[in-house]
Design a protein around this motif. Structure first.
Motif, PDB file in Angstrom:
ATOM      1  N   HIS A  36       0.857  -1.177   0.000  1.00  0.00           N
ATOM      2  CA  HIS A  36       0.000   0.000   0.000  1.00  0.00           C
ATOM      3  C   HIS A  36       0.901   1.237   0.000  1.00  0.00           C
ATOM      4  O   HIS A  36       1.650   1.462   0.947  1.00  0.00           O
ATOM      5  N   LEU A  37       0.831   2.002  -1.049  1.00  0.00           N
ATOM      6  CA  LEU A  37       1.704   3.160  -1.217  1.00  0.00           C
ATOM      7  C   LEU A  37       0.942   4.436  -0.896  1.00  0.00           C
ATOM      8  O   LEU A  37      -0.114   4.695  -1.450  1.00  0.00           O
ATOM      9  N   GLY A  38       1.484   5.233   0.002  1.00  0.00           N
ATOM     10  CA  GLY A  38       0.940   6.549   0.303  1.00  0.00           C
ATOM     11  C   GLY A  38      -0.396   6.540   1.014  1.00  0.00           C
ATOM     12  O   GLY A  38      -1.259   7.347   0.731  1.00  0.00           O
ATOM     13  N   THR A  39      -0.581   5.649   1.959  1.00  0.00           N
ATOM     14  CA  THR A  39      -1.807   5.646   2.748  1.00  0.00           C
ATOM     15  C   THR A  39      -1.666   6.665   3.879  1.00  0.00           C
ATOM     16  O   THR A  39      -0.643   7.331   4.012  1.00  0.00           O
ATOM     17  N   ALA A  40      -2.692   6.774   4.696  1.00  0.00           N
ATOM     18  CA  ALA A  40      -2.675   7.746   5.799  1.00  0.00           C
ATOM     19  C   ALA A  40      -1.587   7.428   6.825  1.00  0.00           C
ATOM     20  O   ALA A  40      -1.055   8.330   7.462  1.00  0.00           O
ATOM     21  N   VAL A  41      -1.251   6.167   6.973  1.00  0.00           N
ATOM     22  CA  VAL A  41      -0.220   5.782   7.946  1.00  0.00           C
ATOM     23  C   VAL A  41       1.145   5.619   7.303  1.00  0.00           C
ATOM     24  O   VAL A  41       2.099   5.242   7.965  1.00  0.00           O
ATOM     25  N   GLY A  42       1.257   5.889   6.009  1.00  0.00           N
ATOM     26  CA  GLY A  42       2.527   5.739   5.301  1.00  0.00           C
ATOM     27  C   GLY A  42       2.492   4.534   4.385  1.00  0.00           C
ATOM     28  O   GLY A  42       1.442   3.992   4.071  1.00  0.00           O
TER      29      GLY A  42
END
Length: 81
Positions: A36-42
């Motif tokens: 997962h790239l660029g989610t709220a948690v990184g």
């Protein structure tokens, strides 16, 4: 015991080679991983496995590489009978 379970058990018994551990992890992530790239948690990397031995085999090289932080989450599915 199914054939795949036997193969996973045999592979998990083999000693971990430091030279090939990165390529082994790369193969595991390619088969069972979600990035997962660029989610709220990184950026996150998620790996799912049904075999505890292969989960340990995946986790052990991460203990050697302390360059980054990681969090281990365990989820158990209950089987309905």
């Amino acid at each position: 015991m199914t054939f795949t379970q036997q193969v996973k058990k045999e592979l998990s018994i083999l000693p971990i080679n430091v030279k090939t551990s990165k390529s082994e992890l790369s193969a595991i992530f390619r088969l069972n991983g979600i990035y997962h790239l660029g989610t709220a948690v990184g950026n996150t990397l998620e790996v799912q496995t049904q075999n505890p031995a292969s989960a340990r085999r995946t986790y052990q090289p991460f203990l050697r590489w302390q360059d980054f932080g990681f969090e281990l989450l365990k989820y158990f599915r209950q089987r309905c009978r």
